[in-house]
Scaffold this motif. Structure first.
Motif, PDB file in Angstrom:
ATOM      1  N   LYS A  74       0.831  -1.213   0.000  1.00 18.53           N
ATOM      2  CA  LYS A  74       0.000   0.000   0.000  1.00 18.53           C
ATOM      3  C   LYS A  74       0.861   1.258   0.000  1.00 18.53           C
ATOM      4  O   LYS A  74       0.538   2.243  -0.669  1.00 18.53           O
ATOM      5  CB  LYS A  74      -0.943  -0.008   1.191  1.00 18.53           C
ATOM      6  N   ARG A  75       1.959   1.224   0.732  1.00 19.29           N
ATOM      7  CA  ARG A  75       2.856   2.388   0.766  1.00 19.29           C
ATOM      8  C   ARG A  75       3.470   2.640  -0.616  1.00 19.29           C
ATOM      9  O   ARG A  75       3.550   3.779  -1.064  1.00 19.29           O
ATOM     10  CB  ARG A  75       3.955   2.173   1.799  1.00 19.29           C
ATOM     11  N   GLU A  77       2.160   1.759  -3.429  1.00 18.20           N
ATOM     12  CA  GLU A  77       1.062   2.225  -4.290  1.00 18.20           C
ATOM     13  C   GLU A  77       0.798   3.713  -4.075  1.00 18.20           C
ATOM     14  O   GLU A  77       0.629   4.469  -5.032  1.00 18.20           O
ATOM     15  CB  GLU A  77      -0.215   1.431  -4.014  1.00 18.20           C
ATOM     16  N   LYS A  78       0.745   4.132  -2.820  1.00 16.37           N
ATOM     17  CA  LYS A  78       0.499   5.542  -2.518  1.00 16.37           C
ATOM     18  C   LYS A  78       1.608   6.440  -3.058  1.00 16.37           C
ATOM     19  O   LYS A  78       1.356   7.588  -3.407  1.00 16.37           O
ATOM     20  CB  LYS A  78       0.354   5.761  -1.012  1.00 16.37           C
TER      21      LYS A  78
END
Length: 104
Positions: A74-75, A77-78
């Motif tokens: 997720k990191r 992706e962000k």
């Protein structure tokens, strides 16, 4: 044949030592970068590929827990580095991936 196998084992051992010395998010980024390079060498796309391992297997390989893998994905992706969907990874910015790894 033994020389070839020894070289592969030696490279894998050096790579494992290198990976074990960095933070979890960088380990995951290095893993994705290595997969990208390997797919490229085989004639496949280096920017879009399917993970053949489950998150649990990746976590074991990188000495992490599956929850950490999910958070680190997720990191990334962000940060606009990758896109992840159902085991399919798209490296949106190889330059950002390289920069992320080198800043560690």
């Amino acid at each position: 044949m033994y020389t070839l196998m020894s070289d592969v084992i030696r490279k894998n051992k050096a790579r494992y030592y290198q990976i074990s010395q960095v933070h979890a998010d960088v380990r995951l980024a290095m893993f994705i970068q290595d997969l990208s390079r390997r797919f490229s060498l085989q004639g496949y796309s280096p920017q879009a590929f399917r993970l053949l391992m489950a998150r649990g297997d990746i976590a074991n390989y990188l000495a992490m827990v599956p929850e950490t893998i999910s958070r680190k994905i997720k990191r990334l992706e962000k940060g606009g580095i990758i896109r992840f969907s159902h085991r399919f990874i798209t490296v949106q910015s190889p330059e950002k991936l390289n920069t992320f790894i080198s800043q560690a």
